[in-house]
Design a protein around this motif. Structure first.
Motif, PDB file in Angstrom:
ATOM      1  N   ASP A  39       0.829  -1.209   0.000  1.00  0.00           N
ATOM      2  CA  ASP A  39       0.000   0.000   0.000  1.00  0.00           C
ATOM      3  C   ASP A  39       0.862   1.258   0.000  1.00  0.00           C
ATOM      4  O   ASP A  39       0.465   2.290  -0.513  1.00  0.00           O
ATOM      5  N   GLY A  40       2.014   1.177   0.612  1.00  0.00           N
ATOM      6  CA  GLY A  40       2.919   2.317   0.640  1.00  0.00           C
ATOM      7  C   GLY A  40       4.314   1.832   0.318  1.00  0.00           C
ATOM      8  O   GLY A  40       4.657   0.676   0.568  1.00  0.00           O
ATOM      9  N   ALA A  41       5.112   2.744  -0.252  1.00  0.00           N
ATOM     10  CA  ALA A  41       6.510   2.421  -0.508  1.00  0.00           C
ATOM     11  C   ALA A  41       7.292   2.659   0.774  1.00  0.00           C
ATOM     12  O   ALA A  41       6.918   3.507   1.578  1.00  0.00           O
ATOM     13  N   VAL A  42       8.370   1.916   0.948  1.00  0.00           N
ATOM     14  CA  VAL A  42       9.228   2.144   2.108  1.00  0.00           C
ATOM     15  C   VAL A  42      10.600   2.597   1.608  1.00  0.00           C
ATOM     16  O   VAL A  42      11.233   1.905   0.815  1.00  0.00           O
ATOM     17  N   LEU A  43      11.006   3.785   2.050  1.00  0.00           N
ATOM     18  CA  LEU A  43      12.278   4.373   1.632  1.00  0.00           C
ATOM     19  C   LEU A  43      13.153   4.558   2.863  1.00  0.00           C
ATOM     20  O   LEU A  43      12.653   4.828   3.959  1.00  0.00           O
ATOM     21  N   THR A  44      14.442   4.435   2.675  1.00  0.00           N
ATOM     22  CA  THR A  44      15.363   4.588   3.795  1.00  0.00           C
ATOM     23  C   THR A  44      16.027   5.958   3.732  1.00  0.00           C
ATOM     24  O   THR A  44      16.506   6.370   2.685  1.00  0.00           O
ATOM     25  N   VAL A  45      15.979   6.667   4.855  1.00  0.00           N
ATOM     26  CA  VAL A  45      16.636   7.973   4.954  1.00  0.00           C
ATOM     27  C   VAL A  45      17.507   7.919   6.200  1.00  0.00           C
ATOM     28  O   VAL A  45      17.006   7.930   7.322  1.00  0.00           O
ATOM     29  N   GLY A  46      18.815   7.844   6.000  1.00  0.00           N
ATOM     30  CA  GLY A  46      19.713   7.666   7.146  1.00  0.00           C
ATOM     31  C   GLY A  46      19.350   6.368   7.841  1.00  0.00           C
ATOM     32  O   GLY A  46      19.296   5.307   7.221  1.00  0.00           O
ATOM     33  N   ASN A  47      19.090   6.458   9.136  1.00  0.00           N
ATOM     34  CA  ASN A  47      18.704   5.261   9.903  1.00  0.00           C
ATOM     35  C   ASN A  47      17.200   5.090   9.963  1.00  0.00           C
ATOM     36  O   ASN A  47      16.709   4.251  10.707  1.00  0.00           O
ATOM     37  N   PHE A  52       5.666   5.961   2.215  1.00  0.00           N
ATOM     38  CA  PHE A  52       5.203   7.002   1.286  1.00  0.00           C
ATOM     39  C   PHE A  52       4.061   6.385   0.486  1.00  0.00           C
ATOM     40  O   PHE A  52       4.212   5.288  -0.061  1.00  0.00           O
ATOM     41  N   SER A  53       2.926   7.066   0.454  1.00  0.00           N
ATOM     42  CA  SER A  53       1.760   6.488  -0.210  1.00  0.00           C
ATOM     43  C   SER A  53       0.931   7.569  -0.899  1.00  0.00           C
ATOM     44  O   SER A  53       0.983   8.743  -0.521  1.00  0.00           O
ATOM     45  N   ASP A  80      -3.187   3.889   4.569  1.00  0.00           N
ATOM     46  CA  ASP A  80      -2.159   3.248   3.742  1.00  0.00           C
ATOM     47  C   ASP A  80      -0.800   3.303   4.443  1.00  0.00           C
ATOM     48  O   ASP A  80      -0.017   2.347   4.386  1.00  0.00           O
ATOM     49  N   LEU A  81      -0.519   4.439   5.084  1.00  0.00           N
ATOM     50  CA  LEU A  81       0.740   4.544   5.842  1.00  0.00           C
ATOM     51  C   LEU A  81       0.711   3.595   7.041  1.00  0.00           C
ATOM     52  O   LEU A  81       1.698   2.918   7.335  1.00  0.00           O
ATOM     53  N   ALA A  82      -0.438   3.565   7.721  1.00  0.00           N
ATOM     54  CA  ALA A  82      -0.555   2.709   8.912  1.00  0.00           C
ATOM     55  C   ALA A  82      -0.339   1.243   8.548  1.00  0.00           C
ATOM     56  O   ALA A  82       0.186   0.472   9.357  1.00  0.00           O
ATOM     57  N   MET A  83      -0.735   0.850   7.339  1.00  0.00           N
ATOM     58  CA  MET A  83      -0.576  -0.551   6.920  1.00  0.00           C
ATOM     59  C   MET A  83       0.900  -0.912   6.712  1.00  0.00           C
ATOM     60  O   MET A  83       1.242  -2.084   6.570  1.00  0.00           O
TER      61      MET A  83
ATOM     62  N   ILE B 124       9.764   6.078  -9.452  1.00  0.00           N
ATOM     63  CA  ILE B 124       8.345   6.185  -9.107  1.00  0.00           C
ATOM     64  C   ILE B 124       8.065   4.974  -8.224  1.00  0.00           C
ATOM     65  O   ILE B 124       8.071   3.841  -8.696  1.00  0.00           O
ATOM     66  N   VAL B 125       7.874   5.219  -6.927  1.00  0.00           N
ATOM     67  CA  VAL B 125       7.885   4.121  -5.959  1.00  0.00           C
ATOM     68  C   VAL B 125       6.504   3.673  -5.520  1.00  0.00           C
ATOM     69  O   VAL B 125       6.358   2.613  -4.905  1.00  0.00           O
ATOM     70  N   THR B 126       5.472   4.459  -5.805  1.00  0.00           N
ATOM     71  CA  THR B 126       4.134   4.066  -5.387  1.00  0.00           C
ATOM     72  C   THR B 126       3.126   4.759  -6.297  1.00  0.00           C
ATOM     73  O   THR B 126       3.427   5.799  -6.897  1.00  0.00           O
ATOM     74  N   GLY B 127       1.942   4.179  -6.432  1.00  0.00           N
ATOM     75  CA  GLY B 127       0.986   4.761  -7.359  1.00  0.00           C
ATOM     76  C   GLY B 127      -0.426   4.324  -7.065  1.00  0.00           C
ATOM     77  O   GLY B 127      -0.685   3.520  -6.171  1.00  0.00           O
TER      78      GLY B 127
END
Lengths: 336, 336
Positions: A39-47, A52-53, A80-83, B124-127
């Motif tokens: 439902d959402g993408a997961v991106l890594t920023v630092g630790n 992101f949805s 979507d983020l909560a999922m 483009i990571v989510t849609g």
């Protein structure tokens, strides 16, 4: 055969949507994050891990019992983020408005957006408004996107599914979809039904407080419970067994589904989640969920089995077993 | 007087848009991040600053010289992030498609999106894809949202504007808007013009490499250069002086503007930026910008002055001084 025109069914959330995404979009946009189809993408920023949805809302009618397109749009992206296990950090709101749309209606919608964001505990931090000439859009469409922070130790996704996982459903199904349908058809009832749209982020955090090792969370929106379970079965290559008599459906909603020929398994929800839980924590999590108003009708509806990879089996009320397939054919356009 | 219906002008990016945002949306959504009204919101995650932005694209026609709604949507959001100094981490794509839209056209649009994302160096990571019944939307609308990482030491915003700041414009103005207009009107020319849509994130990183202390970056899209400068003047409570004869406009575009009665100062751009620079680094940055294909026609068009707070003054070609006001009245609907 590949169609040469976009059909309503391409937006159903069912098999035809899935074929469009996997057949056309994934090969073009090919990347490891999108390819997970969460439902959402997961991106890594630092630790940190950021979820992101995005979702566009085109619901018709825009006002309905339980809310309007505004709280639907806020709750939908918060969920979507909560999922992903994430707490929301910020939302965006992109409005496309038809020329001539009443400012008073816009105020009501924006008010509901603001109120829902307050309840979810998130700010709408950026936005965009486009106005198109009369006839170029039907009243108003709202895109909400959001980012959220995933707590350390949380790893949610279809790759985590294990045989024996208990499957929790947080409440009754098909309320949102049948509400929209009855509104659209102008049907009225003695016991009016209403959309279940609500934010689920607080509920998810309460669940993670009991056991941070939840395997899967999914909100069964477009395509309903049946499609969501099929997606998880397909992505995990595991079998799923559910029990029809454990799935809560309000009497009024069940009656309407029967009357109008809809299977509640495929009707949209906007305030429900399914969770795949380690068996040793399932009952504790269920008890926690029931303490939350959004989860008071929760129950364990089934489990992950070692056979039948990629399949969802349902033991019916009369004791037989039926395969719950992915939704084929558009049930309800513009349901969200 | 407050209108009771939404007008095309509410989406112009000019004064009426501004009034809708500040009069209706800001009081409802009131929060410190949104209130900055930057192209992108800036959120803090641990020690990192994340830029977050959204834009919906409703351009008509959807195909035009220089691209289509797909690359416009990708470049637009990449650029909104870049105007915060951010390198993009990921984009979302939310499609609203009218039933019956040709799949072949969708493929062309998605191809262009994918290509632009590759050029910008972002996934483009989510849609999300919604299909609405025939007549409920005009062909296709695309929302792109994005998140990006702001490098340490970079602090871009209207609060940084200082008297003496040199104002850089990265190239010719009004190309995108006049291209869309001529396409819509079916006008053809010996020297066809084309949209300037391009990603500016690499250019911005090259500028920040020369001097990370850039004060303001803004891409003058809807509402054009005149509106963007007015927003900065208003937000910073500083005066701005620009020189008409330094503002590059292609001959064909200038001629078209004159012929059709448009002021190029208010016509949309999709691949240009303005930068407010410390005077001691302005020339070095200008030289760096000119090395990039997207900035080859760059020049310094003016500076920040200590008088006339909130005003934009322009020394005209004939030597007089004119106040450049905010755009009032819709010039071109569905320009982006």
């Amino acid at each position: 055969m590949k169609p040469d025109k976009i059909l309503l069914d391409h937006g159903s959330g069912g098999r035809t949507s899935h074929d469009l995404i996997t057949g056309l979009m994934l090969p073009l946009f090919d990347n490891p994050v999108l390819n997970q189809l969460h439902d959402g993408a997961v991106l890594t920023v630092g630790n940190h891990r950021i979820a992101f949805s995005t979702d566009s809302y085109v619901v018709d009618p825009i006002f309905f019992p339980g809310g309007n397109i505004g709280n639907l749009a806020v709750n939908g992206t918060v969920n979507d983020l909560a999922m992903c296990g994430a707490s929301p950090l910020g939302l965006s709101a992109g409005l496309i408005i038809e020329e001539g749309f009443p400012v008073r209606d816009l105020e009501i919608i924006l008010n509901r957006m603001a109120k829902s964001a307050r309840i979810a505990g998130v700010y709408i931090v950026t936005g965009d408004t486009k106005v198109v000439p009369k006839g170029a859009a039907d009243r108003i469409f709202i895109n909400t996107s959001g980012i959220g922070l995933i707590p350390d130790g949380v790893d949610i996704g279809a790759h985590r599914v294990c045989p024996g996982d208990q499957i929790l459903l947080s409440g009754t199904i098909a309320d949102h979809g049948m509400t929209i349908l009855t509104q659209r058809e102008g049907l009225t009832f003695d016991h009016p039904i209403q959309s279940d749209t609500v934010c689920l982020n607080h509920l998810v955090q309460e669940m993670l407080a009991v056991d941070p090792d939840i395997h899967v969370l999914r909100d069964p929106t477009r395509g309903g419970l049946g499609t969501a379970l099929n997606e998880i079965a397909g992505q995990s290559r595991m079998g799923i067994q559910i029990f029809e008599d454990r799935i809560p459906v309000r009497n009024e909603v069940a009656g309407l589904c029967e009357l109008l020929g809809f299977d509640p398994l495929y009707v949209a929800n906007e305030g429900k989640l399914i969770a795949f839980l380690r068996p040793e924590h399932a009952i504790d999590i269920l008890e926690a969920v029931k303490q939350n108003a959004a989860g008071k009708d929760a129950c364990i509806i089934g489990e992950v089995i070692s056979g039948h990879p990629g399949r969802v089996l349902m033991q019916t009320r009369i004791g037989g077993t039926r395969i719950v397939d992915m939704l084929t054919g558009e049930q309800l356009p513009r349901i969200c």
